[in-house]
Design an enzyme around this catalytic site. Structure first.
Site, PDB file in Angstrom:
ATOM      1  N   ARG A  27       0.897  -1.132  -0.107  1.00  0.00           N
ATOM      2  CA  ARG A  27       0.037  -0.120   0.048  1.00  0.00           C
ATOM      3  C   ARG A  27       0.991   1.305  -0.032  1.00  0.00           C
ATOM      4  NH1 ARG A  27      -3.421  -2.550  -1.832  1.00  0.00           N
ATOM      5  NH2 ARG A  27      -5.529  -2.925  -1.304  1.00  0.00           N
ATOM      6  N   HIS A  83      -0.753  -0.205  -9.830  1.00  0.00           N
ATOM      7  CA  HIS A  83      -1.419  -1.034  -8.999  1.00  0.00           C
ATOM      8  C   HIS A  83      -1.569  -2.287  -9.820  1.00  0.00           C
ATOM      9  CE1 HIS A  83      -3.892  -0.864  -4.963  1.00  0.00           C
ATOM     10  NE2 HIS A  83      -3.475  -2.620  -5.382  1.00  0.00           N
ATOM     11  N   GLU A 108      -4.383   7.166  -5.565  1.00  0.00           N
ATOM     12  CA  GLU A 108      -4.641   6.258  -6.723  1.00  0.00           C
ATOM     13  C   GLU A 108      -5.847   6.859  -7.566  1.00  0.00           C
ATOM     14  OE1 GLU A 108      -4.084   2.285  -5.965  1.00  0.00           O
ATOM     15  OE2 GLU A 108      -2.225   2.295  -5.290  1.00  0.00           O
TER      16      GLU A 108
HETATM   17  P1  NAD Z   1      -2.212 -10.367   5.094  1.00  0.00           P
HETATM   18  O1  NAD Z   1      -3.099  -9.808   6.548  1.00  0.00           O
HETATM   19  O2  NAD Z   1      -2.101 -11.866   4.900  1.00  0.00           O
HETATM   20  O3  NAD Z   1      -0.652 -10.253   5.981  1.00  0.00           O
HETATM   21  C1  NAD Z   1      -0.346  -9.017   6.297  1.00  0.00           C
HETATM   22  C2  NAD Z   1       0.792  -9.421   7.386  1.00  0.00           C
HETATM   23  O4  NAD Z   1       1.276  -8.061   7.748  1.00  0.00           O
HETATM   24  C3  NAD Z   1       0.330  -9.999   8.511  1.00  0.00           C
HETATM   25  O5  NAD Z   1       1.382 -11.105   8.750  1.00  0.00           O
HETATM   26  C4  NAD Z   1       0.307  -9.067   9.839  1.00  0.00           C
HETATM   27  O6  NAD Z   1       0.744  -9.818  10.749  1.00  0.00           O
HETATM   28  C5  NAD Z   1       1.306  -7.928   9.210  1.00  0.00           C
HETATM   29  N1  NAD Z   1       1.589  -6.964   9.922  1.00  0.00           N
HETATM   30  C6  NAD Z   1       0.445  -6.171  10.197  1.00  0.00           C
HETATM   31  N2  NAD Z   1       0.917  -5.088  10.966  1.00  0.00           N
HETATM   32  C7  NAD Z   1       2.393  -5.067  10.865  1.00  0.00           C
HETATM   33  C8  NAD Z   1       3.136  -4.239  11.181  1.00  0.00           C
HETATM   34  N3  NAD Z   1       3.016  -2.947  11.949  1.00  0.00           N
HETATM   35  N4  NAD Z   1       4.340  -4.503  11.083  1.00  0.00           N
HETATM   36  C9  NAD Z   1       4.800  -5.553  10.519  1.00  0.00           C
HETATM   37  N5  NAD Z   1       4.086  -6.459  10.110  1.00  0.00           N
HETATM   38  C10 NAD Z   1       2.647  -6.326  10.346  1.00  0.00           C
HETATM   39  O7  NAD Z   1      -2.192  -9.604   4.132  1.00  0.00           O
HETATM   40  P2  NAD Z   1      -1.506  -9.972   2.565  1.00  0.00           P
HETATM   41  O8  NAD Z   1      -2.632 -10.625   1.681  1.00  0.00           O
HETATM   42  O9  NAD Z   1      -0.437 -10.588   2.632  1.00  0.00           O
HETATM   43  O10 NAD Z   1      -1.262  -8.502   1.873  1.00  0.00           O
HETATM   44  C11 NAD Z   1      -0.139  -7.711   2.172  1.00  0.00           C
HETATM   45  C12 NAD Z   1      -0.328  -6.384   1.604  1.00  0.00           C
HETATM   46  O11 NAD Z   1      -0.491  -6.706   0.228  1.00  0.00           O
HETATM   47  C13 NAD Z   1      -1.679  -5.767   1.807  1.00  0.00           C
HETATM   48  O12 NAD Z   1      -1.478  -4.291   1.975  1.00  0.00           O
HETATM   49  C14 NAD Z   1      -2.435  -5.868   0.549  1.00  0.00           C
HETATM   50  O13 NAD Z   1      -3.612  -4.921   0.478  1.00  0.00           O
HETATM   51  C15 NAD Z   1      -1.502  -5.783  -0.313  1.00  0.00           C
HETATM   52  N6  NAD Z   1      -1.745  -6.441  -1.568  1.00  0.00           N
HETATM   53  C16 NAD Z   1      -1.534  -5.700  -2.720  1.00  0.00           C
HETATM   54  C17 NAD Z   1      -1.949  -6.252  -3.861  1.00  0.00           C
HETATM   55  C18 NAD Z   1      -1.621  -5.437  -5.136  1.00  0.00           C
HETATM   56  O14 NAD Z   1      -2.322  -5.584  -6.209  1.00  0.00           O
HETATM   57  N7  NAD Z   1      -0.297  -4.628  -5.278  1.00  0.00           N
HETATM   58  C19 NAD Z   1      -2.468  -7.495  -4.059  1.00  0.00           C
HETATM   59  C20 NAD Z   1      -2.679  -8.073  -2.873  1.00  0.00           C
HETATM   60  C21 NAD Z   1      -2.463  -7.528  -1.833  1.00  0.00           C
HETATM   61  C1  MLT Z   2      -5.749  -5.883  -2.989  1.00  0.00           C
HETATM   62  O1  MLT Z   2      -5.752  -5.466  -2.147  1.00  0.00           O
HETATM   63  O2  MLT Z   2      -6.467  -6.997  -3.095  1.00  0.00           O
HETATM   64  C2  MLT Z   2      -5.176  -5.384  -4.108  1.00  0.00           C
HETATM   65  O3  MLT Z   2      -4.297  -4.262  -3.732  1.00  0.00           O
HETATM   66  C3  MLT Z   2      -5.750  -5.873  -5.507  1.00  0.00           C
HETATM   67  C4  MLT Z   2      -6.883  -4.731  -5.660  1.00  0.00           C
HETATM   68  O4  MLT Z   2      -7.099  -3.849  -4.896  1.00  0.00           O
HETATM   69  O5  MLT Z   2      -7.421  -4.953  -6.824  1.00  0.00           O
END
Ligand code: NAD
Ligand code: MLT
Length: 535
Positions: free
Chosen positions: A237, A284, A266
């Site tokens: 993010r 993104h 965004e």
């Molecule tokens: P998740 O909830 O499975 O994992 C997040 C991890 O972060 C957890 O293990 C949690 O304990 C940890 N966490 C929370 N607060 C923390 C802190 N202060 N310091 C360190 N670790 C901390 O989530 P995910 O599915 O692994 O997603 C991770 C990130 O990726 C999210 O921000 C999600 O929105 C983003 N994401 C982006 C895309 C994209 O299109 N770019 C796609 C999917 C997910």
């Molecule tokens: C998500 O949070 O799942 C990713 O950022 C992808 C999206 O927003 O579509």
């Protein structure tokens, strides 16, 4: 599951894969796809929908949720919920479902793609060559092998990035205060402090959600801690990085390069950071694969359909009891607890301050759901606003109603017993019920007085002197008023007092409850009469 009118039309406000739309069609739901809809139009048409599907662009804030007066469920086709005000949704009784795992593989693969592209300067070399240049010496890169990679966040994406990086012969460090050390050990990763990670890593990749705690996690102080020539990857993010600090770090050379898929705003309005020569970026795209878009659409829409069909057991993010239970097991218990709560609430004249739900012989997996159902039952007759399983605990809290759940051993005389005791400042009523089978629930005691009846429809609770003729007089009076008796249960409370519950058919012309109560109270021997209607 909601007291709101049951509208099951769905508005799909952002692009959704055909597979997801097909599920809506197969479920017989009407839906409109309006990707790119303006905010004004969205606010004006949202009252016409029971379900809303969004990705990350639509701000599902309190304004939109409040405008959606028929909204029962919001489906976020993706992981992050930073564009959904879950607190407001909960208060307004709107279920929020997301797709917590459908795109995590794609996000992990994109993080790796960005990392490698950053180290080898692939985008810059690509642009240069396309422009007709041949500058081999200008795009000397860095190997990944032998480097120390620091992962901030080791959840679904972070752990997959770790697993994919392992064969590249790197040292992996991670900071995640919320995962057990065993999980990190399984992945062959050293959990370290954030200070250690920032000072030791050659490459830092961010994988945490956007929260108050992670806001500007990469800031001036953290940049100062970094090694000279560090690389930074952010496919999580935009809010995790203080852009000014990153810009300064890139300019000073402390940060050799940054790969960014996500941005504070965004689409971005300010392109200064994006245009920096050491920044490579994508708009993104982490989840933008055919496979991920299909999976998130299916995951989200299946839950949305289930929620719109009334099932309280979808894996929603704001359901106040564990999701994923078997609805066939849970629903009869929840119906019983809800009916006991609703009865107790209508029998208590004053405002309740405390609800006590005592459960014996109730399976552990449904106990919390029973308590929430009982609280919803208590609040339903007393609230002008729609109370449902999502917002019942919040509304109870707002009204100063304390809730306690007591799990007891096997009850005497019954295989199971659910008792809801409701107290006001000066009085207390309790209703106990049991489940004979999935379909047969019975109230078996009111205020501890044994009496058996099915909790449904219109019931008259009567207290009377235990003298001859009272039952006959009640029957005659109801007959005179054209009210048919469907059932009659009697109980003796003491030597001289008795109680009755009369189930009546509601006359087609309607029921004047005040007039009926007054007529019954006018009969000799009747001490109290109260009409209760179960929803
Ligand atoms: P998740 O909830 O499975 O994992 C997040 C991890 O972060 C957890 O293990 C949690 O304990 C940890 N966490 C929370 N607060 C923390 C802190 N202060 N310091 C360190 N670790 C901390 O989530 P995910 O599915 O692994 O997603 C991770 C990130 O990726 C999210 O921000 C999600 O929105 C983003 N994401 C982006 C895309 C994209 O299109 N770019 C796609 C999917 C997910
Ligand atoms: C998500 O949070 O799942 C990713 O950022 C992808 C999206 O927003 O579509």
């Amino acid at each position: 599951m909601s007291a709101r009118p049951k509208n099951s039309s769905v508005l799909v406000a952002e692009p959704l894969s055909e597979t997801g739309l097909a599920i809506l069609s197969q479920a017989g739901l009407s839906f409109d796809v309006k990707a790119g809809i303006s905010r004004e139009e969205l606010l004006s048409i949202i009252p016409g929908y029971g379900g809303l599907v969004v990705r990350s662009a639509t701000k599902v804030n309190r304004e939109l949720l409040a405008a959606g007066t028929n909204l029962r469920v919001v489906g976020r086709a993706g992981v992050g919920l930073d564009n959904v005000d879950v607190k407001a949704a909960t208060e307004l009784g709107v279920l929020v479902v997301n797709a917590p795992s459908g795109n995590v593989v794609s996000a992990a693969e994109h993080s790796i793609a960005m990392l490698l592209a950053l180290l080898r300067r692939v985008p810059q070399a690509h642009v240069s060559l396309k422009a007709g240049e041949w500058k081999r010496t200008q795009f000397v890169g860095t190997e990944l092998q032998g480097k120390t990679v620091g992962l901030v966040g080791l959840g679904q994406v972070g752990s997959r990035v770790a697993a994919r990086l392992r064969p590249w012969q790197v040292s992996l460090l991670a900071y995640d205060p919320y995962i057990p050390p065993e999980k990190a050990a399984e992945l062959g990763i050293n959990l370290v402090s954030l200070d250690e990670l920032f000072s030791r890593a050659d490459i830092i990749s961010l994988h945490t959600p956007s929260t108050a705690e992670t806001a500007r996690l990469v800031n001036e102080a953290r940049v100062a801690q970094m090694k000279e020539g560090v690389y930074l990857v952010n496919c999580a993010r935009g809010t995790l990085i203080d852009d000014t600090a990153l810009f300064a770090g890139l300019d000073s050379g402390k940060i050799a390069g940054a790969a960014l898929d996500v941005f504070v705003e965004e689409p971005p309005k300010d392109f200064a950071l994006i245009s920096h020569p050491k920044v490579i970026c994508t708009p993104h795209l982490g989840a933008s694969t055919v496979e991920a878009q299909d999976r998130v659409a299916v995951e989200t829409v299946e839950m949305l359909v289930e929620a719109l069909s009334g099932s309280p057991f979808v894996a929603a993010v704001n359901l106040p009891f564990p999701a994923g239970g078997d609805p066939h097991t849970a629903l009869p218990w929840m119906r019983l607890a809800g009916a006991a709560g609703e009865l107790a609430s209508q029998l208590l004249k004053e405002a309740p301050v405390k609800v006590e739900v005592s459960l014996s012989g109730v399976p552990p997996g449904v106990q919390k759901a029973c308590t929430v159902a009982a609280v919803r039952g208590v609040l339903t007759p007393r609230c002008a606003e729609a109370v449902n399983l999502v917002n019942a605990p919040t509304i109870a809290r707002q009204r100063g109603l304390s809730i306690s759940e007591i799990v007891e051993g096997g009850p005497e005389g019954f295989a199971n017993l659910v008792t809801v005791t409701l107290s006001s400042a000066s009085s207390r009523r309790s209703v106990s019920g049991t489940l004979f089978s999935e379909r047969h629930c019975r109230i078996v005691a009111v205020d501890g007085l044994p009496m058996e009846f099915t909790p449904e429809g219109n019931l008259i609770f009567i207290e009377n002197r235990d003298v001859p003729g009272v039952v006959g007089r009640i029957g005659t009076k109801l007959g005179e008023l054209g009210i048919n008796i469907a059932d009659f249960a009697l109980a003796r409370s003491s030597e001289s007092r008795a109680a009755a519950v009369v189930k009546i058919d509601r006359p087609e012309t309607g029921l004047d409850e005040d007039a009926l109560t007054a007529s019954l109270l006018g009969l000799p021997g009747i001490l109290a009469a109260r009409i209760v209607t179960l929803s």
